[in-house]
Motif scaffolding. Structure first.
Motif, PDB file in Angstrom:
ATOM      1  N   ARG A 151       0.704  -1.297   0.018  1.00  0.00           N
ATOM      2  CA  ARG A 151      -0.106  -0.021  -0.039  1.00  0.00           C
ATOM      3  C   ARG A 151       0.822   1.431  -0.125  1.00  0.00           C
ATOM      4  O   ARG A 151       1.911   1.249   0.489  1.00  0.00           O
ATOM      5  N   SER A 152       0.349   2.515  -0.459  1.00  0.00           N
ATOM      6  CA  SER A 152       0.964   3.458  -0.552  1.00  0.00           C
ATOM      7  C   SER A 152       0.884   4.546   0.543  1.00  0.00           C
ATOM      8  O   SER A 152      -0.384   4.251   1.241  1.00  0.00           O
ATOM      9  N   PHE A 153       1.521   5.317   0.790  1.00  0.00           N
ATOM     10  CA  PHE A 153       1.074   6.619   1.873  1.00  0.00           C
ATOM     11  C   PHE A 153       1.717   7.796   1.228  1.00  0.00           C
ATOM     12  O   PHE A 153       2.378   8.044   0.630  1.00  0.00           O
ATOM     13  N   THR A 154       1.085   8.967   2.061  1.00  0.00           N
ATOM     14  CA  THR A 154       1.293  10.311   1.650  1.00  0.00           C
ATOM     15  C   THR A 154       2.107  10.953   2.567  1.00  0.00           C
ATOM     16  O   THR A 154       2.544  12.263   2.545  1.00  0.00           O
ATOM     17  N   GLY A 155       1.961  10.317   4.011  1.00  0.00           N
ATOM     18  CA  GLY A 155       2.337  11.211   5.108  1.00  0.00           C
ATOM     19  C   GLY A 155       4.122  11.003   5.304  1.00  0.00           C
ATOM     20  O   GLY A 155       4.707  10.564   4.430  1.00  0.00           O
ATOM     21  N   THR A 156       4.360  11.601   6.598  1.00  0.00           N
ATOM     22  CA  THR A 156       5.807  11.534   6.700  1.00  0.00           C
ATOM     23  C   THR A 156       6.423  10.356   7.591  1.00  0.00           C
ATOM     24  O   THR A 156       5.712  10.109   8.842  1.00  0.00           O
ATOM     25  N   PRO A 157       7.020   9.250   7.364  1.00  0.00           N
ATOM     26  CA  PRO A 157       7.555   8.331   8.146  1.00  0.00           C
ATOM     27  C   PRO A 157       8.155   8.745   9.289  1.00  0.00           C
ATOM     28  O   PRO A 157       9.160   9.720   9.420  1.00  0.00           O
ATOM     29  N   LEU A 158       7.754   7.999  10.573  1.00  0.00           N
ATOM     30  CA  LEU A 158       8.446   8.477  11.873  1.00  0.00           C
ATOM     31  C   LEU A 158       9.589   7.244  12.236  1.00  0.00           C
ATOM     32  O   LEU A 158      10.283   7.637  12.870  1.00  0.00           O
ATOM     33  N   SER A 159       9.053   6.091  11.962  1.00  0.00           N
ATOM     34  CA  SER A 159       9.984   5.077  12.511  1.00  0.00           C
ATOM     35  C   SER A 159       9.376   3.547  11.511  1.00  0.00           C
ATOM     36  O   SER A 159       8.462   3.701  10.779  1.00  0.00           O
ATOM     37  N   LEU A 160      10.232   2.799  11.539  1.00  0.00           N
ATOM     38  CA  LEU A 160       9.758   1.749  10.713  1.00  0.00           C
ATOM     39  C   LEU A 160      10.594   0.175  11.297  1.00  0.00           C
ATOM     40  O   LEU A 160      11.588   0.409  12.194  1.00  0.00           O
ATOM     41  N   THR A 161       9.953  -0.905  11.047  1.00  0.00           N
ATOM     42  CA  THR A 161      10.699  -1.918  11.388  1.00  0.00           C
ATOM     43  C   THR A 161      10.802  -3.027  10.224  1.00  0.00           C
ATOM     44  O   THR A 161       9.796  -3.289   9.656  1.00  0.00           O
ATOM     45  N   VAL A 162      11.992  -3.624  10.273  1.00  0.00           N
ATOM     46  CA  VAL A 162      12.295  -4.378   9.066  1.00  0.00           C
ATOM     47  C   VAL A 162      12.316  -5.920   9.847  1.00  0.00           C
ATOM     48  O   VAL A 162      12.942  -5.975  10.967  1.00  0.00           O
ATOM     49  N   SER A 163      11.615  -6.715   9.423  1.00  0.00           N
ATOM     50  CA  SER A 163      11.392  -8.150  10.023  1.00  0.00           C
ATOM     51  C   SER A 163      11.528  -9.130   9.081  1.00  0.00           C
ATOM     52  O   SER A 163      11.392  -9.177   7.729  1.00  0.00           O
ATOM     53  N   LYS A 164      12.065 -10.262   9.631  1.00  0.00           N
ATOM     54  CA  LYS A 164      12.188 -11.572   8.841  1.00  0.00           C
ATOM     55  C   LYS A 164      11.285 -12.707   9.357  1.00  0.00           C
ATOM     56  O   LYS A 164      11.701 -12.870  10.516  1.00  0.00           O
ATOM     57  N   THR A 165      10.566 -13.271   8.499  1.00  0.00           N
ATOM     58  CA  THR A 165       9.651 -14.669   9.132  1.00  0.00           C
ATOM     59  C   THR A 165      10.618 -15.845   9.235  1.00  0.00           C
ATOM     60  O   THR A 165      11.690 -15.918   8.593  1.00  0.00           O
ATOM     61  N   LYS A 166      10.190 -16.879   9.793  1.00  0.00           N
ATOM     62  CA  LYS A 166      10.757 -18.180   9.805  1.00  0.00           C
ATOM     63  C   LYS A 166      10.657 -18.672   8.429  1.00  0.00           C
ATOM     64  O   LYS A 166      11.829 -19.577   8.104  1.00  0.00           O
ATOM     65  N   SER A 167       9.808 -18.338   7.610  1.00  0.00           N
ATOM     66  CA  SER A 167       9.780 -18.868   6.247  1.00  0.00           C
ATOM     67  C   SER A 167      10.791 -18.209   5.499  1.00  0.00           C
ATOM     68  O   SER A 167      10.808 -18.546   4.142  1.00  0.00           O
TER      69      SER A 167
END
Length: 274
Positions: free
Chosen positions: A123-139
């Motif tokens: 999905r897209s967004f138009t606001g300002t990113p404040l924080s983010l989390t990069v994750s990796k699943t078991k698969s």
């Protein structure tokens, strides 16, 4: 770089948790400041100089997550933080000073990385990113979740109120008569999961075939989890869109199941006595 970052985050978290337990056994309490000072000492140690190879932002965020988890435990009395394992879900959190967002190119570049991440946006967004989390699943799948500050349109007002009762047989029952059935997703994939688990048990632990089969089992578990999340999202979206006020009981289903079990045992004892 992501794999190295995950490893450093995991090491930082486990080191702080280990220090906390060690000091607690000695009668001392530690907090975020103590863990941060310990992290600085580890970075200055030549044996752990590899901590300097990744961004310091996710390392500090790991300590904040530990502090939040510890604070929640002492407040509620359950859910004490546990050590992270490299075979489980991996993640690294970044504040706004740990990544660069190019709005025009829709490019996201993490700190210490020269090239932006290759992302397939859901999905897209138009606001300002404040924080983010990069994750990796078991698969082995990677995801990026972003906290964005933006203005949203409120849903229209609906002149309807509903009460929701969480059940055992049905997932939820509403006061207007609508029922959300429990699909029992686990039963649907039970045979497939059992077969994959048996094949995994026959493999030599640590071998290539074992690792391949482990991914097969992880994908089945992921499929079950995604099916449950999909059903929950659809149910909550329907309730929110069609109602203005939602009332929910404060009962715990786990306690209800225990009560039913005790009643069954009590009934059996009566029958035996008769």
């Amino acid at each position: 770089m992501l794999a190295q970052t995950f490893g450093c985050v995991r090491f930082t978290y486990n080191s702080a948790l280990g220090l906390s337990k060690e000091q607690y056994d000695l009668g001392n309490k530690t907090n975020y400041n103590n863990w941060s000072k310990n992290l600085t000492l580890l970075k200055n140690n030549i044996d752990f100089s590899w901590l300097m190879d990744v961004s310091s932002v996710p390392l500090q965020q790991a300590l904040k997550h530990l502090y939040k988890g510890s604070k929640s435990f002492f407040k509620s009395g359950f859910g004490y933080p546990t050590f992270k394992n490299k075979h489980n879900h991996q993640s690294a959190s970044y504040r706004s000073n740990g990544f660069k967002w190019d709005k025009n190119k829709q490019a996201l570049t993490l700190s210490k990385m020269k090239q932006p991440l290759k992302i397939k946006w859901s999905r897209s967004f138009t606001g300002t990113p404040l924080s983010l989390t990069v994750s990796k699943t078991k698969s082995g799948k990677y995801f990026v979740s972003i906290l964005v500050k933006e203005s949203i349109n409120q849903l229209p007002v609906v002149n309807k109120t509903v009460g929701v009762d969480v059940g055992i047989k049905d997932l939820a029952i509403c006061s207007d008569g609508i029922k959300f059935n429990n699909p029992r997703t686990t039963n649907k994939y039970a045979k497939k999961l059992a077969k994959a688990s048996r094949q995994l048990a026959k493999k030599k632990k640590g071998s290539n075939n074992f690792n391949k089969q482990k991914f097969v089992v992880a994908k089945i578990h992921e499929k079950i989890a995604n099916s449950r999340k999909d059903l929950t999202h659809k149910m909550t979206s329907k309730l929110i869109n069609e109602n203005q006020v939602i009332g929910i009981e404060s009962l715990k289903v786990k306690n209800m199941v225990k009560t039913v079990s005790y009643l069954n045992i009590y009934t059996m004892l009566i029958l035996v006595k008769l």
